[in-house]
Design a protein around this motif. Sequence first.
Motif, PDB file in Angstrom:
ATOM      1  N   THR A  91     -43.310   8.857  17.731  1.00 56.57           N
ATOM      2  CA  THR A  91     -42.542   8.176  18.773  1.00 56.57           C
ATOM      3  C   THR A  91     -41.105   8.015  18.287  1.00 56.57           C
ATOM      4  O   THR A  91     -40.813   8.238  17.106  1.00 56.57           O
ATOM      5  CB  THR A  91     -43.138   6.793  19.096  1.00 56.57           C
ATOM      6  OG1 THR A  91     -42.912   5.917  17.978  1.00 56.57           O
ATOM      7  CG2 THR A  91     -44.637   6.880  19.380  1.00 56.57           C
ATOM      8  N   PRO A  92     -40.196   7.599  19.169  1.00 54.66           N
ATOM      9  CA  PRO A  92     -38.812   7.383  18.735  1.00 54.66           C
ATOM     10  C   PRO A  92     -38.675   6.367  17.605  1.00 54.66           C
ATOM     11  O   PRO A  92     -37.687   6.371  16.872  1.00 54.66           O
ATOM     12  CB  PRO A  92     -38.120   6.897  20.016  1.00 54.66           C
ATOM     13  CG  PRO A  92     -38.906   7.525  21.121  1.00 54.66           C
ATOM     14  CD  PRO A  92     -40.331   7.507  20.643  1.00 54.66           C
ATOM     15  N   THR A  93     -39.668   5.477  17.461  1.00 54.88           N
ATOM     16  CA  THR A  93     -39.624   4.465  16.394  1.00 54.88           C
ATOM     17  C   THR A  93     -40.639   4.741  15.290  1.00 54.88           C
ATOM     18  O   THR A  93     -40.804   3.927  14.389  1.00 54.88           O
ATOM     19  CB  THR A  93     -39.883   3.062  16.967  1.00 54.88           C
ATOM     20  OG1 THR A  93     -41.156   3.043  17.628  1.00 54.88           O
ATOM     21  CG2 THR A  93     -38.787   2.680  17.961  1.00 54.88           C
ATOM     22  N   SER A  94     -41.334   5.865  15.360  1.00 57.64           N
ATOM     23  CA  SER A  94     -42.360   6.195  14.363  1.00 57.64           C
ATOM     24  C   SER A  94     -42.293   7.677  14.027  1.00 57.64           C
ATOM     25  O   SER A  94     -42.911   8.511  14.689  1.00 57.64           O
ATOM     26  CB  SER A  94     -43.754   5.831  14.887  1.00 57.64           C
ATOM     27  OG  SER A  94     -44.758   6.162  13.943  1.00 57.64           O
ATOM     28  N   ARG A 136     -39.911  14.036  14.127  1.00 60.38           N
ATOM     29  CA  ARG A 136     -39.468  12.921  14.948  1.00 60.38           C
ATOM     30  C   ARG A 136     -39.443  13.348  16.417  1.00 60.38           C
ATOM     31  O   ARG A 136     -39.587  14.534  16.725  1.00 60.38           O
ATOM     32  CB  ARG A 136     -38.090  12.436  14.509  1.00 60.38           C
ATOM     33  CG  ARG A 136     -36.980  13.472  14.655  1.00 60.38           C
ATOM     34  CD  ARG A 136     -35.685  12.923  14.110  1.00 60.38           C
ATOM     35  NE  ARG A 136     -34.574  13.838  14.337  1.00 60.38           N
ATOM     36  CZ  ARG A 136     -33.318  13.610  13.952  1.00 60.38           C
ATOM     37  NH1 ARG A 136     -33.037  12.489  13.308  1.00 60.38           N
ATOM     38  NH2 ARG A 136     -32.371  14.479  14.191  1.00 60.38           N
ATOM     39  N   ASN A 138     -41.105  12.587  20.324  1.00 61.05           N
ATOM     40  CA  ASN A 138     -42.149  11.895  21.075  1.00 61.05           C
ATOM     41  C   ASN A 138     -43.258  12.886  21.407  1.00 61.05           C
ATOM     42  O   ASN A 138     -43.039  13.849  22.145  1.00 61.05           O
ATOM     43  CB  ASN A 138     -41.568  11.307  22.366  1.00 61.05           C
ATOM     44  CG  ASN A 138     -42.538  10.382  23.065  1.00 61.05           C
ATOM     45  OD1 ASN A 138     -43.428   9.816  22.431  1.00 61.05           O
ATOM     46  ND2 ASN A 138     -42.395  10.231  24.364  1.00 61.05           N
ATOM     47  N   ASP A 173     -40.453   5.311   7.515  1.00 63.41           N
ATOM     48  CA  ASP A 173     -39.886   3.998   7.188  1.00 63.41           C
ATOM     49  C   ASP A 173     -40.276   3.524   5.793  1.00 63.41           C
ATOM     50  O   ASP A 173     -39.664   2.592   5.266  1.00 63.41           O
ATOM     51  CB  ASP A 173     -40.342   2.953   8.212  1.00 63.41           C
ATOM     52  CG  ASP A 173     -39.685   3.161   9.571  1.00 63.41           C
ATOM     53  OD1 ASP A 173     -38.629   3.815   9.614  1.00 63.41           O
ATOM     54  OD2 ASP A 173     -40.238   2.673  10.573  1.00 63.41           O
TER      55      ASP A 173
END
Length: 228
Positions: A91-94, A136, A138, A173
């Motif tokens: 996802t955009p954050t994962s 990266r 989606n 992250d």
Amino acid sequence: MPIFTVTGEIDPFLHIHLRKGEKVFCESGAMVMLEAVLRVKGQLRGGIGRALLRRLASDESLFQQEIEAIDDGDCLLAPTLPGSIELLQVTPTSAYVLSDGSFLAADIGVEVRPQLNTLGGGLFGGTGGFIIMKARGNGQLAVSGFGAIFTLDISPERETVIDNHHVVAWSSDLHYEVGMPNSGSGGFFGTLVNSVTSGEGLIIRFRGRGKVVVCSRNRSVFRPQPSV
């Protein structure tokens, strides 16, 4: 969105169902079967520059395969080495970092591109040298490992140490450092001696919160038996 399913318990296939107009891309040579309504072609994804960096970064090929559905259809893919397949949701954050040769396939909405590694990782290798791959965007991402696969949940409470050659992929992250196992005494020389005598080579220390996908086999020491 294409439907990814892992089928088979030992050396499984990746089964993908595509509806008309949908696309996926996969590692060159991964295709086992596809229905006639699907079209496959080689692609220099991201252009020649990124394709060359991707080739330098890992065991992946310069060209990748793109599969497009002219009508609803199915295909089967398989990794080069015997082992399991893990499905990850990007996802955009994962986002995820991939180790050498772990990429199998992804939705067209996932971008797998090279980036600079840490100095330690670049010097000691096993995670891609000075250039590593990052997924990266989606969509779904399929990675493969040599042998069985297990996903670890890393928490900030404690550092997790994993053998360098058993890491398949990890959350971008997470903070990571490549080094040698800690012997508990003797400084650098003691750590080096312990690494040699214990049979453990380089390790990766992970800190933070995220996931690390590991595999049971170390392909760097795998030696096929000679034919009789």
